[in-house]
Structure formats: structure tokens, C-alpha cells
Design a protein around this motif. Structure first.
Motif, PDB file in Angstrom:
ATOM      1  N   GLN A 111     -48.628  24.946 131.859  1.00 23.25           N
ATOM      2  CA  GLN A 111     -47.203  24.577 131.931  1.00 23.25           C
ATOM      3  C   GLN A 111     -46.609  24.453 130.526  1.00 23.25           C
ATOM      4  OE1 GLN A 111     -46.576  21.322 134.929  1.00 23.25           O
ATOM      5  NE2 GLN A 111     -48.800  21.470 135.167  1.00 23.25           N
ATOM      6  N   ILE A 112     -46.840  25.477 129.730  1.00 23.46           N
ATOM      7  CA  ILE A 112     -46.450  25.463 128.328  1.00 23.46           C
ATOM      8  C   ILE A 112     -44.932  25.368 128.170  1.00 23.46           C
ATOM      9  CG2 ILE A 112     -46.238  27.973 128.057  1.00 23.46           C
ATOM     10  CD1 ILE A 112     -48.162  25.825 125.592  1.00 23.46           C
ATOM     11  N   ASN A 113     -44.489  24.647 127.137  1.00 22.97           N
ATOM     12  CA  ASN A 113     -43.056  24.584 126.828  1.00 22.97           C
ATOM     13  C   ASN A 113     -42.866  24.508 125.321  1.00 22.97           C
ATOM     14  OD1 ASN A 113     -42.787  21.673 125.937  1.00 22.97           O
ATOM     15  ND2 ASN A 113     -43.608  21.351 127.994  1.00 22.97           N
ATOM     16  N   SER A 114     -41.617  24.521 124.894  1.00 22.05           N
ATOM     17  CA  SER A 114     -41.310  24.611 123.465  1.00 22.05           C
ATOM     18  C   SER A 114     -41.664  23.341 122.692  1.00 22.05           C
ATOM     19  CB  SER A 114     -39.822  24.923 123.275  1.00 22.05           C
ATOM     20  OG  SER A 114     -39.023  23.902 123.863  1.00 22.05           O
ATOM     21  N   GLU A 115     -41.958  22.245 123.393  1.00 18.78           N
ATOM     22  CA  GLU A 115     -42.324  20.995 122.730  1.00 18.78           C
ATOM     23  C   GLU A 115     -43.823  20.885 122.483  1.00 18.78           C
ATOM     24  OE1 GLU A 115     -39.933  18.837 121.706  1.00 18.78           O
ATOM     25  OE2 GLU A 115     -38.562  20.398 122.436  1.00 18.78           O
ATOM     26  N   ASP A 116     -44.588  21.829 122.991  1.00 19.52           N
ATOM     27  CA  ASP A 116     -46.044  21.728 122.945  1.00 19.52           C
ATOM     28  C   ASP A 116     -46.639  22.170 121.609  1.00 19.52           C
ATOM     29  OD1 ASP A 116     -46.935  20.669 125.431  1.00 19.52           O
ATOM     30  OD2 ASP A 116     -46.417  22.553 126.401  1.00 19.52           O
ATOM     31  N   THR A 117     -47.766  21.556 121.292  1.00 14.26           N
ATOM     32  CA  THR A 117     -48.668  22.061 120.258  1.00 14.26           C
ATOM     33  C   THR A 117     -49.871  22.634 120.991  1.00 14.26           C
ATOM     34  OG1 THR A 117     -47.987  20.444 118.601  1.00 14.26           O
ATOM     35  CG2 THR A 117     -50.144  21.468 118.308  1.00 14.26           C
ATOM     36  N   LEU A 118     -50.022  23.941 120.929  1.00 17.02           N
ATOM     37  CA  LEU A 118     -51.057  24.655 121.667  1.00 17.02           C
ATOM     38  C   LEU A 118     -52.193  25.048 120.728  1.00 17.02           C
ATOM     39  CD1 LEU A 118     -52.127  26.327 124.170  1.00 17.02           C
ATOM     40  CD2 LEU A 118     -50.796  28.245 123.229  1.00 17.02           C
ATOM     41  N   LEU A 119     -53.414  24.722 121.128  1.00 12.13           N
ATOM     42  CA  LEU A 119     -54.606  25.185 120.422  1.00 12.13           C
ATOM     43  C   LEU A 119     -55.238  26.298 121.245  1.00 12.13           C
ATOM     44  CD1 LEU A 119     -56.832  24.963 118.225  1.00 12.13           C
ATOM     45  CD2 LEU A 119     -57.935  23.250 119.705  1.00 12.13           C
ATOM     46  N   ILE A 120     -55.424  27.468 120.630  1.00  9.41           N
ATOM     47  CA  ILE A 120     -56.094  28.591 121.289  1.00  9.41           C
ATOM     48  C   ILE A 120     -57.471  28.755 120.656  1.00  9.41           C
ATOM     49  CG2 ILE A 120     -56.046  31.047 121.835  1.00  9.41           C
ATOM     50  CD1 ILE A 120     -53.011  30.981 121.516  1.00  9.41           C
ATOM     51  N   ARG A 121     -58.515  28.485 121.412  1.00  8.99           N
ATOM     52  CA  ARG A 121     -59.876  28.655 120.907  1.00  8.99           C
ATOM     53  C   ARG A 121     -60.367  30.045 121.322  1.00  8.99           C
ATOM     54  NH1 ARG A 121     -63.365  23.210 120.699  1.00  8.99           N
ATOM     55  NH2 ARG A 121     -64.246  24.485 119.017  1.00  8.99           N
ATOM     56  N   GLY A 122     -60.654  30.858 120.299  1.00  8.51           N
ATOM     57  CA  GLY A 122     -60.963  32.270 120.538  1.00  8.51           C
ATOM     58  C   GLY A 122     -59.723  33.111 120.308  1.00  8.51           C
ATOM     59  N   GLY A 123     -59.007  32.784 119.242  1.00  6.52           N
ATOM     60  CA  GLY A 123     -57.670  33.326 119.015  1.00  6.52           C
ATOM     61  C   GLY A 123     -57.596  34.811 118.750  1.00  6.52           C
ATOM     62  N   THR A 124     -58.648  35.430 118.202  1.00  7.93           N
ATOM     63  CA  THR A 124     -58.565  36.858 117.883  1.00  7.93           C
ATOM     64  C   THR A 124     -59.055  37.747 119.018  1.00  7.93           C
ATOM     65  OG1 THR A 124     -60.700  36.716 116.752  1.00  7.93           O
ATOM     66  CG2 THR A 124     -58.722  36.553 115.390  1.00  7.93           C
ATOM     67  N   SER A 125     -59.439  37.157 120.147  1.00  8.37           N
ATOM     68  CA  SER A 125     -59.745  37.960 121.333  1.00  8.37           C
ATOM     69  C   SER A 125     -58.457  38.588 121.852  1.00  8.37           C
ATOM     70  CB  SER A 125     -60.378  37.084 122.415  1.00  8.37           C
ATOM     71  OG  SER A 125     -59.439  36.120 122.881  1.00  8.37           O
ATOM     72  N   THR A 126     -58.580  39.582 122.734  1.00  6.68           N
ATOM     73  CA  THR A 126     -57.369  40.230 123.264  1.00  6.68           C
ATOM     74  C   THR A 126     -56.500  39.227 124.019  1.00  6.68           C
ATOM     75  OG1 THR A 126     -58.621  40.964 125.218  1.00  6.68           O
ATOM     76  CG2 THR A 126     -58.382  42.528 123.398  1.00  6.68           C
ATOM     77  N   VAL A 127     -57.132  38.358 124.823  1.00  5.70           N
ATOM     78  CA  VAL A 127     -56.359  37.350 125.549  1.00  5.70           C
ATOM     79  C   VAL A 127     -55.782  36.324 124.577  1.00  5.70           C
ATOM     80  CG1 VAL A 127     -56.459  35.505 127.276  1.00  5.70           C
ATOM     81  CG2 VAL A 127     -57.643  37.671 127.690  1.00  5.70           C
ATOM     82  N   GLY A 128     -56.551  35.942 123.551  1.00  2.90           N
ATOM     83  CA  GLY A 128     -56.063  34.997 122.563  1.00  2.90           C
ATOM     84  C   GLY A 128     -54.842  35.508 121.828  1.00  2.90           C
ATOM     85  N   LEU A 129     -54.836  36.784 121.470  1.00  2.00           N
ATOM     86  CA  LEU A 129     -53.690  37.373 120.778  1.00  2.00           C
ATOM     87  C   LEU A 129     -52.487  37.478 121.708  1.00  2.00           C
ATOM     88  CD1 LEU A 129     -55.526  40.158 118.762  1.00  2.00           C
ATOM     89  CD2 LEU A 129     -54.361  38.163 117.796  1.00  2.00           C
ATOM     90  N   ALA A 130     -52.722  37.860 122.969  1.00  4.72           N
ATOM     91  CA  ALA A 130     -51.620  37.927 123.937  1.00  4.72           C
ATOM     92  C   ALA A 130     -51.032  36.545 124.168  1.00  4.72           C
ATOM     93  CB  ALA A 130     -52.113  38.522 125.257  1.00  4.72           C
ATOM     94  N   ALA A 131     -51.895  35.529 124.279  1.00  5.60           N
ATOM     95  CA  ALA A 131     -51.422  34.157 124.472  1.00  5.60           C
ATOM     96  C   ALA A 131     -50.610  33.682 123.268  1.00  5.60           C
ATOM     97  CB  ALA A 131     -52.609  33.226 124.712  1.00  5.60           C
ATOM     98  N   LEU A 132     -51.033  34.061 122.070  1.00  2.39           N
ATOM     99  CA  LEU A 132     -50.293  33.715 120.858  1.00  2.39           C
ATOM    100  C   LEU A 132     -48.886  34.303 120.919  1.00  2.39           C
ATOM    101  CD1 LEU A 132     -49.924  32.760 117.923  1.00  2.39           C
ATOM    102  CD2 LEU A 132     -51.209  34.783 117.180  1.00  2.39           C
ATOM    103  N   GLN A 133     -48.777  35.580 121.262  1.00  2.00           N
ATOM    104  CA  GLN A 133     -47.468  36.229 121.336  1.00  2.00           C
ATOM    105  C   GLN A 133     -46.576  35.576 122.387  1.00  2.00           C
ATOM    106  OE1 GLN A 133     -49.416  40.287 121.661  1.00  2.00           O
ATOM    107  NE2 GLN A 133     -47.635  40.843 120.433  1.00  2.00           N
ATOM    108  N   LEU A 134     -47.143  35.302 123.565  1.00  5.19           N
ATOM    109  CA  LEU A 134     -46.354  34.703 124.640  1.00  5.19           C
ATOM    110  C   LEU A 134     -45.936  33.279 124.298  1.00  5.19           C
ATOM    111  CD1 LEU A 134     -48.413  35.952 127.733  1.00  5.19           C
ATOM    112  CD2 LEU A 134     -46.114  36.710 127.076  1.00  5.19           C
ATOM    113  N   ALA A 135     -46.874  32.482 123.768  1.00  4.45           N
ATOM    114  CA  ALA A 135     -46.570  31.082 123.460  1.00  4.45           C
ATOM    115  C   ALA A 135     -45.497  30.968 122.377  1.00  4.45           C
ATOM    116  CB  ALA A 135     -47.835  30.347 123.038  1.00  4.45           C
ATOM    117  N   LYS A 136     -45.556  31.822 121.375  1.00  7.05           N
ATOM    118  CA  LYS A 136     -44.541  31.782 120.323  1.00  7.05           C
ATOM    119  C   LYS A 136     -43.176  32.194 120.871  1.00  7.05           C
ATOM    120  CE  LYS A 136     -44.708  30.591 116.939  1.00  7.05           C
ATOM    121  NZ  LYS A 136     -44.518  29.172 116.501  1.00  7.05           N
TER     122      LYS A 136
END
Length: 322
Positions: A141-166
Motif C-alpha cells: 500500500q505504498i504512498n508518497s509519504e513512505d520510506t521504502l527499502l528494497i532489498r535486492g535492488g539491482t534485480s529486475t523486480v528491484g529495478l522495476a519497483a524502484l521506478q514505480l515507487a519513485k
């Protein structure tokens, strides 16, 4: 049609294209002319050893995702020529998957797509971005107030999650095992990068004493205990990935090891819906997100694609065009 057919474990360079009949449409299924598909780690595992398992219907055409157009709508809601994506639901394991010129898929796992992305770009989306989107939006339930930690950030899913979360406006801290890859994460929007190590828990809380409000756990059981400890009160940890190669936690005591007020959930990508795919594509199109692609092959180069998929240190998705 041309297709990759597996009957037993093999190395990447042993994969060949075979001539097989184009599938006939049956009630509740649609025939898709495949334009592109992504290479996934699960397909590498299938080729290397999982194909020996009794639940795999052999011979099997692998492939858990694809994009293409409807070649025969059968009795379904789709129109011939409609642009679609398909993923999961038993593709490439219970029934033949997408490593082919045509694929027959249950209507329930085929989704209309309205996007300006080219086929090779769209081919990098289905499984990777849906896993990231589902983890972030449905589970965390991510929102603009969150601080998100992605563990495994350079994986394909990690990079996609980074793009979406930003694009949603969250602050994102991504981890990597290799310091030299920090620049990649920052290039795609990470606000901070931390190196995966045995004392990440301590170093993270020294820097962020209140913890992360949301944690996307892609390494898995290997680091889950730490992730729970560095999550803020009323924060959420989503266990999605298994990059650490450990598939369960021995002697895990939820009462003692899930901190009070911290929530643990997970995400499994096997049951997408049209509403969720529409939501994902809306973020991608409105934010002008372009998937990160490591390499594009054509189907005659499937051996090279799978050989590359076994290498470490790739950045982005391997896509095969048909």
C-alpha cells in the motif's frame, strides 16, 4: 510453428527450435500470436532441473509470460488482432508456454493492453512489473509519504519497483551486494543505496533510526528477520523474492520475531486481474516509465538469451522478440 520444446534437463546451448503444430482453440482459451517474451529465472531453473518433477507436463514449451495479438479469440471476450499480454496461471509448466510463435492461454490469464510501448519494451513488462506493482500497491500500500527499502535492488523486480515507487513519490533506499552497482540504482532514482552485508540491520538503523515504513524483501528468507527489525512501528514488510536461495526459515517464531506493530505480508503473482494490469500500465504510461532492458534477442538466438540469463551482474530484463 517454431517453438522451443523441452523433454529433459539441458544446458542453454542444447536448446533448439522445433516445428510443432499451431495449437487449436478450445472453449475458454485464446490463441495469441507472440510478439515478444521476457526470460525469467524460473525458466532457467525449469530447463536445468525442474523439468524432471512429476508436476511438469512433458514435453513442454517453456515461458511464463508474453505480449502479442489475438490470433483466434474463440468464445472469449477478446477481439482478433487485439494487443494483449499473458502471464502465469500455469504457463510453461502445466501447459505450453510462450517460447513459440503462437501460444494457447486460458482467457483468465490474458489481458488487454493499451500502450505506446514497442513490442520489445512491452515484452519486458508482464511478470517483472506485475510482481513489483502487486508488491508495492496491493501488499505494501505504498504512498508518497513512505520510506521504502528494497532489498535486492539491482534485480529486475528491484529495478522495476524502484521506478514505480519513485513515480508514486516515495523515498526509496535500495540495497546491492556490489558497491560498483550503486551508480545504477541512483541513476534510476534511488534516494540512497546501502550495501548488503551481515550488519546491514545496524548500519541502516544508525542512519535511519525510525526505520523504513515499507520494506520490499526480494532476497527472501535469508534476510527476512533483519528486515522485520528495521521496519518502523505500523510499517509493512512484503516477502516477494527468493534471491538468497533459501526457501524457508527454520524455527521461525512469529510471536517473538515479528516486532509488535510491524506487519508481514507477501505477494504471489499467479493471479493477476485486468483491473490490476490496467492500474500498472496506467502508472507506466503516465510516468513515461521505460523498462530497463539488458539485451534483446530474436527467437533463433534463444540459446544465447538463456546463456546470458545465467550470468551474474546483468542490469535489466532479457527480452526475446518473435
Amino acid at each position: 510453428m517454431k517453438a522451443v520444446v523441452l523433454t529433459k534437463p539441458c544446458e542453454a546451448m542444447e536448446m533448439t527450435l522445433s516445428e510443432v503444430p499451431v495449437p487449436s482453440v478450445k472453449p475458454g482459451w485464446v490463441l495469441i500470436k507472440v510478439n515478444a517474451f521476457g526470460i525469467n529465472h524460473s525458466e532457467v531453473l525449469l530447463r536445468k532441473f525442474e523439468i524432471e518433477q512429476p508436476y511438469i507436463n512433458k514435453p513442454i514449451i517453456p515461458g511464463i509470460e508474453c505480449v502479442g495479438t489475438i490470433a483466434d479469440r474463440g468464445d472469449t471476450r477478446f477481439k482478433n488482432g487485439e494487443r494483449v499480454m499473458a502471464l502465469m496461471g500455469g504457463m510453461g509448466r502445466n501447459f505450453n508456454g510462450s517460447y513459440a510463435e503462437y501460444v494457447l492461454i486460458p482467457e483468465s490469464h490474458v489481458f488487454s493492453v493499451d500502450s505506446s510501448l514497442a513490442n520489445n519494451q512491452l515484452g519486458a513488462i508482464p511478470e517483472t512489473f506485475y510482481t513489483a506493482y502487486g508488491s508495492l500497491v496491493l501488499s505494501l500500500q505504498i504512498n508518497s509519504e513512505d520510506t521504502l527499502l528494497i532489498r535486492g535492488g539491482t534485480s529486475t523486480v528491484g529495478l522495476a519497483a524502484l521506478q514505480l515507487a519513485k513515480s508514486i513519490g516515495a523515498k526509496v533506499i535500495s540495497t546491492t551486494r556490489n558497491e560498483s552497482r550503486s551508480a545504477i540504482l541512483k541513476r534510476y532514482g534511488a534516494d540512497d543505496v546501502m550495501i548488503e552485508c551481515d550488519n546491514l540491520y545496524k548500519s541502516f538503523l544508525n542512519k535511519y533510526p525510525h526505520g523504513a515504513t515499507k520494506v520490499l524483501e526480494l532476497i527472501g528468507a535469508k534476510t527476512l528477520r533483519d528486515s522485520l527489525k528495521l521496519t518502523s512501528v505500523h510499517g509493512i514488510v512484503c516477502h516477494t523474492g527468493l534471491l538468497g536461495g533459501i526457501f524457508g526459515i527454520k524455527n521461525f517464531d512469529p510471536i517473538k520475531e515479528i516486532p509488535s506493530g510491524v506487519y508481514l505480508t507477501g505477494f504471489y503473482s499467479n493471479n493477476p486481474t485486468q483491473k490490476e494490469i490496467d492500474g500498472m500500465m496506467s502508472i507506466i504510461d503516465q510516468s513515461d516509465i521505460r523498462p530497463i532492458i539488458a539485451h534483446v534477442f530474436n527467437m533463433t538466438e534463444i540459446t544465447d538469451a538463456h546463456a546470458l540469463a545465467e550470468q551474474r551482474g546483468l542490469t535489466g530484463k532479457i527480452v526475446v522478440t518473435v
